[in-house]
Design a protein around this motif. Structure first.
Motif, PDB file in Angstrom:
ATOM      1  N   ALA A  73      -6.417  -7.199  16.910  1.00  0.00           N
ATOM      2  CA  ALA A  73      -5.817  -7.327  15.583  1.00  0.00           C
ATOM      3  C   ALA A  73      -5.625  -5.955  14.939  1.00  0.00           C
ATOM      4  N   LYS A  74      -4.422  -5.703  14.426  1.00  0.00           N
ATOM      5  CA  LYS A  74      -4.057  -4.376  13.926  1.00  0.00           C
ATOM      6  C   LYS A  74      -4.927  -3.913  12.768  1.00  0.00           C
ATOM      7  N   VAL A  75      -5.342  -4.844  11.917  1.00  0.00           N
ATOM      8  CA  VAL A  75      -6.080  -4.462  10.707  1.00  0.00           C
ATOM      9  C   VAL A  75      -7.432  -3.837  11.021  1.00  0.00           C
ATOM     10  N   HIS A  76      -7.928  -4.000  12.266  1.00  0.00           N
ATOM     11  CA  HIS A  76      -9.229  -3.434  12.616  1.00  0.00           C
ATOM     12  C   HIS A  76      -9.136  -1.997  13.125  1.00  0.00           C
ATOM     13  N   PHE A  77      -7.921  -1.542  13.475  1.00  0.00           N
ATOM     14  CA  PHE A  77      -7.771  -0.236  14.100  1.00  0.00           C
ATOM     15  C   PHE A  77      -6.757   0.668  13.414  1.00  0.00           C
ATOM     16  N   ASP A  78      -5.696   0.092  12.903  1.00  0.00           N
ATOM     17  CA  ASP A  78      -4.534   0.839  12.434  1.00  0.00           C
ATOM     18  C   ASP A  78      -4.588   0.940  10.911  1.00  0.00           C
ATOM     19  N   THR A  79      -4.798   2.144  10.394  1.00  0.00           N
ATOM     20  CA  THR A  79      -4.939   2.298   8.945  1.00  0.00           C
ATOM     21  C   THR A  79      -3.636   2.020   8.199  1.00  0.00           C
ATOM     22  N   SER A  80      -2.493   2.004   8.905  1.00  0.00           N
ATOM     23  CA  SER A  80      -1.231   1.684   8.230  1.00  0.00           C
ATOM     24  C   SER A  80      -1.000   0.188   8.104  1.00  0.00           C
ATOM     25  N   ALA A  81      -1.914  -0.628   8.677  1.00  0.00           N
ATOM     26  CA  ALA A  81      -1.732  -2.081   8.657  1.00  0.00           C
ATOM     27  C   ALA A  81      -2.239  -2.721   7.368  1.00  0.00           C
ATOM     28  N   ARG A  82      -2.950  -1.924   6.543  1.00  0.00           N
ATOM     29  CA  ARG A  82      -3.467  -2.447   5.268  1.00  0.00           C
ATOM     30  C   ARG A  82      -3.005  -1.535   4.140  1.00  0.00           C
ATOM     31  N   PRO A  83      -2.692  -2.118   2.984  1.00  0.00           N
ATOM     32  CA  PRO A  83      -2.164  -1.319   1.868  1.00  0.00           C
ATOM     33  C   PRO A  83      -3.087  -0.194   1.420  1.00  0.00           C
ATOM     34  N   ASP A  84      -4.398  -0.407   1.518  1.00  0.00           N
ATOM     35  CA  ASP A  84      -5.325   0.623   1.037  1.00  0.00           C
ATOM     36  C   ASP A  84      -5.671   1.657   2.105  1.00  0.00           C
ATOM     37  N   GLY A  85      -5.073   1.541   3.306  1.00  0.00           N
ATOM     38  CA  GLY A  85      -5.301   2.517   4.349  1.00  0.00           C
ATOM     39  C   GLY A  85      -6.656   2.442   5.010  1.00  0.00           C
TER      40      GLY A  85
END
Length: 343
Positions: free
Chosen positions: A228-240
């Motif tokens: 899941a991208k939200v666990h690794f990629d800081t661009s996947a969440r608005p707050d980085g």
């Protein structure tokens, strides 16, 4: 022709379809060693072959939550790669022990869809089954996930929300073949408290805390092959930020619960669960439990205990919801499960 996979979006699911997840995985003692490194896990049945043999098992199985994470991780590319959040669980049952050398795979059935009012996301409900190399089910559970839409103009599907019982009854629990707690060694297990010592409504503060670091949560999530991208990629969440995998919080809280529930040896049922608020690196996870129900089983010396396990990142012990009925901001996890304990 594109050969890469950007994952499924909400409009890509159909109620009734079956998803066969890649890639099967053979699990061995390395998984246990890494699990016990990542979490302060020390329940005796999952630590010692000799202890397990005195409890009627041929040797020590792999931790129940290792099975959960492996089966869960297989589903991520098809279910939650484009998820905003994993919302909850229900009807989970551990159906057979997982032994070193077993090969696990997963499949899921889409059992519900509901587009959110903002038209940008929707909730996907799936029933997932984990199977071993003999095609025997070892684990099943329902979860629901909020998933982004690719095309905001795609029409909303017919709303189907499955009717999920609030909890499993004790007679729905599967007791591992041969399990026998009549010769249970409380000294080696670490505590003297047995099934009869716990009262319904009793609350237990597990006292200890563990601060979550970026490196360890990413190592754990990779171990379970959760992409899941939200666990690794800081661009996947608005707050980085990188969102800590909810299963990491579950395992941490379960391990912390050893202090006060050392003899709740095996998780066999998952009644429900909610990741109430996001967990981020730097948060210190603490845990408390409440005894919800108790039942005897047909296995010699074995009782079932239903527990609420709450993980927090601070605040008052035993605080869960505010006056508005919503989870307090410091609550990370609210998990309702059945475990097996010596009578």
């Amino acid at each position: 022709m594109a050969k890469t996979n950007s994952g499924r979006f909400f409009e890509d699911y159909t109620v009734g379809e079956t998803l066969h997840h890649a890639v099967p995985r053979t699990v061995k003692m390395g998984e246990r060693a890494l699990y016990h490194m990542l979490y302060p896990a020390r329940h005796a049945l999952y630590s010692s072959d000799q202890f397990a043999q005195t409890c009627g098992l041929p040797f020590s199985p792999l931790d129940d939550l290792i099975a959960f994470h492996i089966v869960f991780g297989k589903t991520v590319p098809d279910v939650s790669l484009n998820a905003v959040a994993n919302l909850g669980y229900a009807q989970g049952r551990w159906l057979a022990p997982v032994w070193p050398g077993d090969t696990l795979r997963s499949q899921s059935e889409v059992i519900g869809l509901k587009q959110n009012s903002n038209g940008k996301t929707g909730v996907v409900y799936v029933r997932t089954t984990g199977l071993n190399q003999h095609d025997e089910p070892v684990l099943e559970y329902v979860r629901w996930v909020m998933v982004r839409k690719r095309n905001l103009d795609a029409p909303a599907p017919e709303t189907v929300v499955p009717d999920l019982p609030k909890a499993l009854s004790a007679d729905q629990l599967v007791i591992p073949k041969g399990l026998d707690f009549t010769n249970y060694d409380f000294t080696l297990a670490g505590e003297t408290h047995r099934w009869g010592d716990y009262e319904i409504g009793e609350q237990i503060d597990h006292v200890d805390g563990v601060t979550v670091e970026e490196a360890e949560h990413m190592m754990a999530t990779r171990l379970w092959q959760n992409t899941a991208k939200v666990h690794f990629d800081t661009s996947a969440r608005p707050d980085g930020s990188r969102l800590i995998y909810g299963g990491h919080v579950i395992s941490m809280a379960r391990a912390l619960s050893f202090n006060g529930l050392a003899n709740a040896q095996m998780i066999v049922g998952l009644n429900g669960g909610a990741h109430a608020n996001p967990c981020l690196s730097g948060d210190t996870i603490r845990a408390w439990s409440e005894v919800i129900d108790k039942a005897e089983t047909d296995a010699p010396g074995v009782g079932a205990i239903r527990l609420r396990l709450v993980a927090t990142k601070g605040g008052d012990a035993f605080a869960l919801r505010g006056d508005d009925g919503k989870y307090l901001p410091e609550v990370l996890l609210d998990l309702d499960y059945w475990a097996l304990m010596p009578l």
